[in-house]
Design a protein around this motif. Structure first.
Motif, mmCIF file in Angstrom:
data_model
loop_
_atom_site.group_PDB
_atom_site.id
_atom_site.type_symbol
_atom_site.label_atom_id
_atom_site.label_comp_id
_atom_site.label_asym_id
_atom_site.label_seq_id
_atom_site.Cartn_x
_atom_site.Cartn_y
_atom_site.Cartn_z
ATOM 1 N N GLY A 150 55.205 52.796 43.146
ATOM 2 C CA GLY A 150 53.981 52.038 43.344
ATOM 3 C C GLY A 150 54.110 50.609 42.866
ATOM 4 N N GLU A 151 52.969 49.923 42.846
ATOM 5 C CA GLU A 151 52.956 48.522 42.459
ATOM 6 C C GLU A 151 53.210 48.379 40.969
ATOM 7 N N SER A 152 53.844 47.280 40.601
ATOM 8 C CA SER A 152 54.149 47.026 39.196
ATOM 9 C C SER A 152 52.872 46.694 38.440
ATOM 10 N N GLY A 153 52.847 47.101 37.179
ATOM 11 C CA GLY A 153 51.715 46.805 36.314
ATOM 12 C C GLY A 153 52.220 46.312 34.978
ATOM 13 N N PRO A 154 51.315 46.065 34.025
ATOM 14 C CA PRO A 154 51.720 45.498 32.738
ATOM 15 C C PRO A 154 52.571 46.435 31.903
ATOM 16 N N ASN A 155 52.534 47.750 32.191
ATOM 17 C CA ASN A 155 53.289 48.704 31.386
ATOM 18 C C ASN A 155 54.597 49.108 32.039
ATOM 19 N N ARG A 156 54.955 48.481 33.156
ATOM 20 C CA ARG A 156 56.132 48.925 33.894
ATOM 21 C C ARG A 156 57.222 47.878 33.891
ATOM 22 N N ALA A 172 64.969 50.227 29.457
ATOM 23 C CA ALA A 172 63.952 51.244 29.758
ATOM 24 C C ALA A 172 62.715 50.672 30.428
ATOM 25 N N GLN A 173 62.602 49.351 30.498
ATOM 26 C CA GLN A 173 61.429 48.722 31.105
ATOM 27 C C GLN A 173 61.259 49.188 32.552
ATOM 28 N N SER A 187 55.741 62.984 29.880
ATOM 29 C CA SER A 187 56.444 62.685 31.128
ATOM 30 C C SER A 187 56.211 61.280 31.671
ATOM 31 N N HIS A 188 54.976 60.802 31.665
ATOM 32 C CA HIS A 188 54.671 59.550 32.356
ATOM 33 C C HIS A 188 54.428 58.372 31.405
ATOM 34 N N TYR A 189 54.790 58.535 30.145
ATOM 35 C CA TYR A 189 54.594 57.428 29.202
ATOM 36 C C TYR A 189 55.663 56.360 29.444
ATOM 37 N N PRO A 190 55.273 55.069 29.525
ATOM 38 C CA PRO A 190 56.270 54.002 29.720
ATOM 39 C C PRO A 190 57.319 54.051 28.609
ATOM 40 N N PHE A 191 58.572 54.267 28.979
ATOM 41 C CA PHE A 191 59.560 54.607 27.964
ATOM 42 C C PHE A 191 59.895 53.444 27.041
ATOM 43 N N HIS A 192 59.717 52.216 27.490
ATOM 44 C CA HIS A 192 60.014 51.089 26.608
ATOM 45 C C HIS A 192 58.967 50.941 25.506
ATOM 46 N N ARG A 193 57.854 51.686 25.615
ATOM 47 C CA ARG A 193 56.779 51.599 24.625
ATOM 48 C C ARG A 193 56.718 52.811 23.700
ATOM 49 N N VAL A 194 57.728 53.660 23.718
ATOM 50 C CA VAL A 194 57.679 54.863 22.889
ATOM 51 C C VAL A 194 57.701 54.504 21.405
ATOM 52 N N ASN A 195 57.482 55.507 20.572
ATOM 53 C CA ASN A 195 57.424 55.345 19.119
ATOM 54 C C ASN A 195 58.534 54.425 18.607
ATOM 55 N N PRO A 231 63.800 64.943 13.408
ATOM 56 C CA PRO A 231 64.271 63.849 12.552
ATOM 57 C C PRO A 231 65.791 63.704 12.592
ATOM 58 N N GLY A 232 66.261 62.496 12.894
ATOM 59 C CA GLY A 232 67.689 62.221 12.945
ATOM 60 C C GLY A 232 68.392 62.665 14.210
ATOM 61 N N GLU A 233 67.676 63.317 15.120
ATOM 62 C CA GLU A 233 68.310 63.846 16.332
ATOM 63 C C GLU A 233 68.603 62.732 17.336
ATOM 64 N N SER A 234 69.725 62.856 18.020
ATOM 65 C CA SER A 234 70.108 61.921 19.072
ATOM 66 C C SER A 234 70.373 62.708 20.344
ATOM 67 N N LYS A 235 69.821 62.252 21.451
ATOM 68 C CA LYS A 235 70.069 62.925 22.724
ATOM 69 C C LYS A 235 70.009 61.910 23.857
ATOM 70 N N THR A 236 70.685 62.253 24.946
ATOM 71 C CA THR A 236 70.679 61.407 26.135
ATOM 72 C C THR A 236 69.668 61.956 27.126
ATOM 73 N N VAL A 237 68.798 61.083 27.622
ATOM 74 C CA VAL A 237 67.755 61.497 28.558
ATOM 75 C C VAL A 237 67.897 60.709 29.855
ATOM 76 N N ARG A 238 67.422 61.308 30.927
ATOM 77 C CA ARG A 238 67.416 60.616 32.215
ATOM 78 C C ARG A 238 66.021 60.068 32.468
ATOM 79 N N LEU A 239 65.970 58.808 32.880
ATOM 80 C CA LEU A 239 64.709 58.143 33.183
ATOM 81 C C LEU A 239 64.645 57.838 34.668
ATOM 82 N N VAL A 240 63.424 57.807 35.192
ATOM 83 C CA VAL A 240 63.218 57.490 36.604
ATOM 84 C C VAL A 240 62.270 56.300 36.694
#
Length: 200
Positions: free
Chosen positions: A194-200, A164-165, A146-154, A181-190
């Motif tokens: 709080g304050e910005s950090g290096p991962n946001r 996604a940043q 849930s809370h993993y920075p999405f621009h840094r995913v696998n 494997p090979g799956e494509s889906k649309t996800v909603r990001l929020v």
């Protein structure tokens, strides 16, 4: 010596695991944090040595025996999740039932959750959201918590990382979304709050 946040967390896990090893060597049974630390440390070390996903899971399961822990810890420890760096990128491994507790605990036993009757809770109300299409090019199931920075995913997940940043999955805390494997889906990001950090 300069350490990135991930390296600082790794040292914290090692320190907790080392203390747990000393307690176990002294004949003391482990509490919940000590058991989790040993499991996580074993998985991180296996990944560092070049182990596969399956081998990392096996290392976690072999780290702590059920008889090593205090009464009630097996019931509390239903799952351990940790991010490790494998050959195909960062992966979140969810180790379910690491102490082989078997049958679920009694409803009112250690670790039980008693949910009251109340109205549905709206999460992330009023926060900026976006939708992105994500396609997996991995040969294995890829999960993003849930809370993993999405621009840094696998790296095997194809998506618009610039868009996604500063965002994460718009799902309840502690849950995840998986791609076969090979799956494509649309996800909603929020957007993160709080304050910005290096991962946001």
């Amino acid at each position: 010596m300069r350490l990135i946040p991930w390296e600082e967390e790794r040292l914290q896990v090692f320190a907790a695991a080392e203390l747990a090893r000393r307690h176990r060597a002294a004949g003391l049974r482990l509490n919940h944090p000590e058991a989790v630390a040993l499991i996580c440390d074993a998985m991180l070390e296996a990944a560092r040595a070049g182990a596969s996903y399956t081998e990392v899971e096996a290392a976690g399961r072999a780290a702590v025996a059920p008889e090593d822990v205090l009464d009630g810890v097996r019931e509390l420890l239903d799952e351990v999740r940790i991010e490790v760096l494998l050959g195909d990128g960062a992966r979140v491994i969810a180790l379910v039932d690491p102490l082989d507790r078997g049958a679920p605990p009694d409803r009112l036993g250690p670790g039980a959750l008693v949910v009251g009757d109340h109205a549905d809770v709206e999460i992330n109300a009023g926060r900026e959201t976006i939708e992105l299409t994500v396609t997996s090019r991995s040969r294995r199931l890829v999960r993003v918590s849930s809370h993993y920075p999405f621009h840094r995913v696998n790296s095997r997940l194809e998506l618009d990382r610039a868009a996604a940043q500063g965002f994460r999955l718009d799902i309840p805390a502690g849950s995840y979304v998986g791609w076969a494997p090979g799956e494509s889906k649309t996800v909603r990001l929020v957007r993160y709050a709080g304050e910005s950090g290096p991962n946001r």
